[in-house]
Design a protein around this motif. Structure first.
Motif, mmCIF file in Angstrom:
data_model
loop_
_atom_site.group_PDB
_atom_site.id
_atom_site.type_symbol
_atom_site.label_atom_id
_atom_site.label_comp_id
_atom_site.label_asym_id
_atom_site.label_seq_id
_atom_site.Cartn_x
_atom_site.Cartn_y
_atom_site.Cartn_z
ATOM 1 N N HIS A 47 0.226 4.336 0.659
ATOM 2 C CA HIS A 47 0.020 5.206 1.823
ATOM 3 C C HIS A 47 0.741 4.648 3.052
ATOM 4 C CE1 HIS A 47 -3.206 6.778 -0.761
ATOM 5 N NE2 HIS A 47 -3.062 7.888 -0.064
ATOM 6 N N ASN A 48 0.752 3.315 3.199
ATOM 7 C CA ASN A 48 1.528 2.722 4.292
ATOM 8 C C ASN A 48 3.013 3.023 4.116
ATOM 9 O OD1 ASN A 48 -0.408 1.580 5.976
ATOM 10 N ND2 ASN A 48 -0.488 -0.330 4.831
ATOM 11 N N SER A 76 2.989 -7.958 5.752
ATOM 12 C CA SER A 76 1.698 -7.383 5.384
ATOM 13 C C SER A 76 0.660 -7.777 6.430
ATOM 14 C CB SER A 76 1.268 -7.880 4.006
ATOM 15 O OG SER A 76 0.930 -9.257 4.062
ATOM 16 N N ASN A 86 0.838 -1.194 0.000
ATOM 17 C CA ASN A 86 0.000 0.000 0.000
ATOM 18 C C ASN A 86 0.879 1.252 0.000
ATOM 19 O OD1 ASN A 86 -1.503 2.301 1.117
ATOM 20 N ND2 ASN A 86 -3.150 0.826 1.421
#
Length: 240
Positions: A102-103, A192, A100
């Motif tokens: 944004h992560n 994850s 991701n």
């Protein structure tokens, strides 16, 4: 098309040669006066535009009144990192299957705060340093290297031979983070949220740790877990 006030300020401070063109809202003219002056002196285009045009240019409502068209952020290799020698200080964060953007941006921001040497992961798995990730990183994408590993098992083995120790985080087992003997040169592995750490990487662990909690939820968001672990690493490295 990078955007966000801190992201653009960091880009200008660290990589001005990468800038192609600058777009600003009227409200940002004073804050970025030095950038506008630099553009004029270096024959780089700049334009004051309306908010709706910035939204169209960036594809985001979170542009914060400034956008810079610039060359992409370069990715590092393991050889680049090891070439830093004694300058490679602080923990290294290995993201195993974290995809991701944004992560990644949030982890970069945390990594910069806690003095991380680099973010690394398998080539093709690590998300790109997209404008969204760079904005979320709040300038940290310009200071913390992100490196692709072509062969993670071999590359982590190379780091181990160079004196680093692999610390795998898990929500299912391992020592308490606060009681474990964290090594001074740690490669902190974060998996994850769906799959956790892969077996191939887990097999390289010198230490496995978990973050104690109530157990009400199975795990923390990976960027939150990263902050907790790196905060403890920072605390241990600065006694008193």
């Amino acid at each position: 098309m990078f955007h966000g006030a801190r992201a653009c300020a960091a880009l200008f401070a660290r990589r001005p040669e990468a800038i192609v063109r600058v777009y600003l809202a009227e409200a940002r003219r004073r804050q970025f006066a030095t950038l506008i002056d630099w553009c004029a002196r270096n024959r780089k285009g700049f334009q004051v535009v309306a908010d709706e045009n910035l939204q169209r240019l960036t594809g985001s409502i979170h542009h914060e009144g400034v956008a810079i068209l610039a060359r992409h952020l370069p990715r590092w290799s393991l050889a680049d990192l090891l070439g830093r020698g004694a300058d490679l200080t602080g923990p290294i964060v290995y993201l195993d299957g974290v995809q991701n953007p944004h992560n990644l941006g949030s982890i970069l921001r945390t990594a910069a705060h806690f003095g991380v040497a680099a973010i690394v992961g398998r080539a093709g798995d690590l998300p790109p340093l997209s404008p969204a990730a760079v904005r979320v990183a709040e300038g940290a994408a310009e200071t913390v290297p992100v490196a692709d590993l072509a062969d993670p098992a071999a590359d982590l083995g190379r780091l181990k031979r160079a004196g680093w120790r692999v610390v795998v985080t898990s929500s299912h087992g391992g020592e308490s983070l606060y009681a474990a003997a964290l090594p001074p040169r740690a490669v902190v592995v974060l998996g994850s949220e769906a799959e956790g750490v892969s077996r191939a990487v887990d097999a390289l662990a010198d230490l496995r740790v978990q973050i104690p909690g109530t157990g009400t939820v199975e795990s923390l968001n990976v960027s939150v877990a990263c902050g907790v672990v790196l905060g403890e690493c920072w605390r241990r490295s600065r006694p008193g």
